[in-house]
Each structure stands twice: as structure tokens, then as C-alpha cells.
Design an enzyme around this catalytic site. Structure first.
Site, mmCIF file in Angstrom:
data_model
loop_
_atom_site.group_PDB
_atom_site.id
_atom_site.type_symbol
_atom_site.label_atom_id
_atom_site.label_comp_id
_atom_site.label_asym_id
_atom_site.label_seq_id
_atom_site.Cartn_x
_atom_site.Cartn_y
_atom_site.Cartn_z
ATOM 1 N N TRP A 99 55.775 15.513 31.992
ATOM 2 C CA TRP A 99 55.003 14.775 30.974
ATOM 3 C C TRP A 99 55.933 14.017 30.040
ATOM 4 O O TRP A 99 55.669 12.872 29.686
ATOM 5 C CB TRP A 99 54.059 15.710 30.212
ATOM 6 C CG TRP A 99 53.094 16.359 31.148
ATOM 7 C CD1 TRP A 99 53.013 17.670 31.488
ATOM 8 C CD2 TRP A 99 52.091 15.687 31.948
ATOM 9 N NE1 TRP A 99 52.030 17.865 32.423
ATOM 10 C CE2 TRP A 99 51.448 16.675 32.722
ATOM 11 C CE3 TRP A 99 51.675 14.366 32.075
ATOM 12 C CZ2 TRP A 99 50.418 16.371 33.610
ATOM 13 C CZ3 TRP A 99 50.654 14.051 32.959
ATOM 14 C CH2 TRP A 99 50.034 15.052 33.710
ATOM 15 N N ASP A 166 54.007 15.928 21.496
ATOM 16 C CA ASP A 166 52.903 16.131 22.434
ATOM 17 C C ASP A 166 52.588 17.625 22.414
ATOM 18 O O ASP A 166 53.391 18.439 22.860
ATOM 19 C CB ASP A 166 53.356 15.670 23.833
ATOM 20 C CG ASP A 166 52.313 15.951 24.921
ATOM 21 O OD1 ASP A 166 51.291 16.603 24.633
ATOM 22 O OD2 ASP A 166 52.540 15.508 26.071
ATOM 23 N N LYS A 190 42.803 21.743 27.100
ATOM 24 C CA LYS A 190 43.370 23.086 27.240
ATOM 25 C C LYS A 190 42.799 24.004 26.145
ATOM 26 O O LYS A 190 41.926 24.802 26.415
ATOM 27 C CB LYS A 190 44.903 23.067 27.201
ATOM 28 C CG LYS A 190 45.509 22.484 28.482
ATOM 29 C CD LYS A 190 45.982 21.109 28.267
ATOM 30 C CE LYS A 190 46.941 20.541 29.272
ATOM 31 N NZ LYS A 190 46.630 20.540 30.670
HETATM 32 N N1 PMP Z 1 51.192 16.292 28.138
HETATM 33 C C1 PMP Z 1 51.108 17.571 28.546
HETATM 34 C C2 PMP Z 1 52.019 18.597 27.946
HETATM 35 C C3 PMP Z 1 50.159 17.913 29.520
HETATM 36 O O1 PMP Z 1 50.068 19.192 29.932
HETATM 37 C C4 PMP Z 1 49.307 16.922 30.049
HETATM 38 C C5 PMP Z 1 48.232 17.207 31.049
HETATM 39 N N2 PMP Z 1 48.201 18.340 31.692
HETATM 40 C C6 PMP Z 1 49.462 15.616 29.610
HETATM 41 C C7 PMP Z 1 50.395 15.339 28.640
HETATM 42 C C8 PMP Z 1 48.612 14.508 30.142
HETATM 43 O O2 PMP Z 1 47.361 14.603 29.581
HETATM 44 P P1 PMP Z 1 46.133 13.701 30.045
HETATM 45 O O3 PMP Z 1 45.743 14.183 31.397
HETATM 46 O O4 PMP Z 1 45.113 13.986 28.979
HETATM 47 O O5 PMP Z 1 46.583 12.289 30.064
#
Ligand code: PMP
Length: 356
Positions: A99, A166, A190
Site C-alpha cells: 500500500w 494511512d 476494516k
Molecule cells: N492502505 C491500507 C493499509 C490497506 O490495507 C488498504 C486496503 N486493504 C488500502 C490502503 C487500500 O484501500 P482501498 O481499497 O479503500 O483503496
């Protein structure tokens, strides 16, 4: 058979959230209409978004000057919005996984990105520490919980430049010092709500400092000025988020959650350490996530990997398969997961050990 939901996200939600959402789908706030079909401009929904915004900041303990907005597009959209709102020339990123890497890729579209620290050398199985943060950065971006690898930065770091975090997978899991952050954001799917809404908490006076022209939807000021109602928000999801926040407040808030999360994670990590069949993916205790507990088969028993997954699934354990980039297993132990689910998983791990 009772199912135990260890999914990484979308993931387990409090029963209260699901029950209250069902009620609102049938009859929202006594309107005789479903929340699926009411206007976001109705006074009943306006009350929802106002309460969700104030409760969000209250639960976080955000000081004055911070605003929260609820937007669409997932955390991934924020990867591109953050540099547009904050980057004049140069930003720093700590690369702790997939991510973070995706956030870096987007930021590079808008300026220079400094790789301040990284744990890529060991497949992201630790949290980098002891690095120097250059003071000429427009901001530093971190990912506090790395959902895939099961690492977590559980403290609020001191940062000489605006800090952007994030917190998709650990929001509301522990008390945080919001004043140390310029922005905190994440997908809701989550610890908060079903998928479909993204929260952005931002220190308002840091906005509007870049020269580039921002499209209205990209500019955080648009959403702040319009109370998350510049365009049609995901109403049902925001309603569910509000219910989770009410549940959280009723449980005693983030301090109580942290205590419960430490207990749950402790039970599971202890069993992973004790059980001859398994080894933790993250060796340093202080780097281990309290939200996503990753473990792999002891190399001596590797051939048992696929059998354990079937064995556990047959006993009601759902969502345990590890991400393909780590392999093995991942038990996500988000706020809503009861301790009894962790104990049930430990019992299954012990039963499997006895039979091998
Ligand atoms: N950052 C983290 C730490 C994640 O775990 C995730 C998704 N699992 C994301 C960003 C991406 O999120 P989204 O699917 O809402 O774009």
C-alpha cells in the site's frame, strides 16, 4: 456452526452495526422510508452525517483545527489526492509494503519523492526505525498498519514536517495523539463500516498552500466547506460507520479497544510461538500488528499448510488464508472480533498440532 470472521477487509463488524443498519434499511429514523432511498439532503440524513463527523473527531480525541470528511474512492484515491493537496516540490515516504508502494507511485506523478526508509529488503516483515527525516520535505507519509505483512507502528512518531498517515487498518484500535499528524486517512472497510467510504482527518490550516490548480473533488477544502455533501455521499455506509462509532463509544472508546486488542493478539501470538507447527511472520514483538496477525508453517511441516487451512475452515474459521505475497495465514483481529473467536482459533491450532 458459528463462523469466526478473520477476514482482512471487508471484515467483521459489530453485530450492533449490522442490526441497526438492517433497521434503517427497513425504516430510517421513523421516516417510513428506507435509508437506501432517502435524499442525502433530508434533515434525517443531515443529522447522521453531522453526528458521524463530530463523533469521529471525539473518539479520536482530535484537538481544535482538525476536520473530518467522508469521501468515496477508497484509500487508493487518497494516494493521488495527498500529493496534490500538500506537495509543493518534495515529499518523503516510508515504504512498508504494497500500500505504501502504491502511494509512492501516485506521489511521483506530482513531484519528487524521497524514499526516507524502507523494509523492502526483508519482504516488509519489520518496521524501519532510526531513520533521519529530512526537514525540507513538504510532508512525510507513513502507513501505520501494514495489512498484508502484519507489521504495525504502534506509536505516534515525532516528525519535523507535516505527517500524513494511512490508518486504513488500525483506525480506532488505540489512542493516538492527533496533534502529531497533518492528516490521517483510510478506507472504512476494516474497523469502521462496510466498504464504500473513506475518512480523511485533516488539519485545516495546512490546506491551500500549493500553487497547482486543484479540481473541486480533489481539494479537501471543498469537502470541508460542504460538510462531506459536495456530491452525494455513500449514505448507507456512513450510517453504518456512525453505528460502529456509537458501539465503540459505548464499549468505552479507543483505550478499551486497545486493551482488548492487546489481549486478543497476545493470546494468538503466544500460541503461534508455542505451537511446533507454526512460526510468526514478524519476529520483532514491537513490530507485530495487533490487527493482522500473520504466521506461516514451520518449514519442517510445510506440507501441512493446505491441510491446516481446510481443517480450520471446516471448523468455522473464515478468511485465514494469508496474502499471496506472504503466504501462510493471516488472522485479522479487528476491534469487532470477539476474544472468543481468537480462543476458538487457538483451540483449532492445538487440535491440529495433536493430530500431527
Ligand atoms: N492502505 C491500507 C493499509 C490497506 O490495507 C488498504 C486496503 N486493504 C488500502 C490502503 C487500500 O484501500 P482501498 O481499497 O479503500 O483503496
Amino acid at each position: 456452526m458459528k463462523k469466526h470472521n478473520f477476514s482482512a477487509g471487508p471484515s467483521i463488524l459489530p453485530e450492533f452495526t449490522i442490526e441497526e443498519t438492517i433497521k434503517a434499511i427497513q425504516n430510517f429514523a421513523g421516516t417510513g422510508l428506507s435509508i437506501l432511498e432517502v435524499s442525502h439532503r433530508s434533515k434525517e440524513f443531515e443529522a447522521v452525517i453531522e453526528e458521524a463527523s463530530s463523533l469521529f473527531l471525539e473518539l479520536l480525541g482530535a484537538p481544535a483545527g482538525y476536520k473530518v470528511v467522508f469521501v468515496g474512492g477508497g484509500a487508493s484515491t487518497q494516494f493521488a489526492y495527498i500529493p496534490q493537496n500538500f506537495m509543493k516540490t518534495k515529499a518523503g515516504y516510508v515504504n512498508t509494503g504494497v500500500w505504501a508502494s502504491k502511494a509512492i507511485k501516485e506521489a511521483k506523478l506530482f513531484g519528487e519523492v524521497v524514499d526516507v526508509a524502507s523494509s523492502k529488503d526483508k519482504n516488509f516483515n519489520y518496521i524501519p526505525r532510526g531513520y533521519t527525516i529530512p526537514t525540507d520535505l513538504d510532508y512525510l507519509h507513513i502507513t501505520t498498519n501494514n495489512t498484508i505483512y502484519g507489521t504495525e507502528l504502534k506509536t505516534d512518531i515525532d516528525c519535523p514536517v507535516p505527517l500524513v498517515a494511512d490508518m486504513s487498518s488500525d483506525i480506532f484500535s488505540r489512542p493516538i495523539d492527533v496533534s502529531k499528524y497533518a492528516m490521517i486517512y483510510g478506507g472504512a472497510q476494516k474497523n469502521l463500516a462496510p466498504a464504500g467510504v473513506t475518512f480523511v482527518v485533516v488539519k485545516e490550516d495546512l490546506l491551500g498552500k500549493v500553487d497547482r490548480v486543484l479540481p473541486s473533488m480533489v481539494d479537501y477544502r471543498t469537502h470541508i466547506e460542504n460538510g462531506s455533501m459536495f456530491n452525494t455521499p455513500p449514505c448507507v455506509i456512513i450510517y453504518s460507520a456512525l453505528m460502529t462509532m456509537k458501539w465503540l463509544k459505548n464499549m468505552g472508546g479507543v483505550e478499551v479497544m486497545q486493551r482488548k486488542n492487546i489481549e486478543k493478539a497476545g493470546i494468538l501470538y503466544n500460541e503461534i510461538e508455542r505451537n511446533k507447527l507454526f512460526v510468526p511472520n514478524v519476529s520483532l514483538e514491537e513490530d507485530r500488528s495487533l490487527m493482522n496477525i500473520t504466521f506461516v508453517m514451520n518449514p519442517d511441516y510445510m506440507e501441512l499448510e493446505k491441510y491446516f487451512l481446510t481443517f480450520a475452515t471446516n471448523r468455522g474459521m473464515d478468511g485465514l488464508k494469508g496474502h499471496r505475497s506472504v503466504g501462510g495465514f493471516r488472522a485479522s483481529t479487528y476491534n469487532a472480533l470477539p476474544r472468543e473467536s481468537v480462543e476458538a482459533l487457538v483451540a483449532v491450532m492445538q487440535e491440529f498440532e495433536r493430530s500431527h
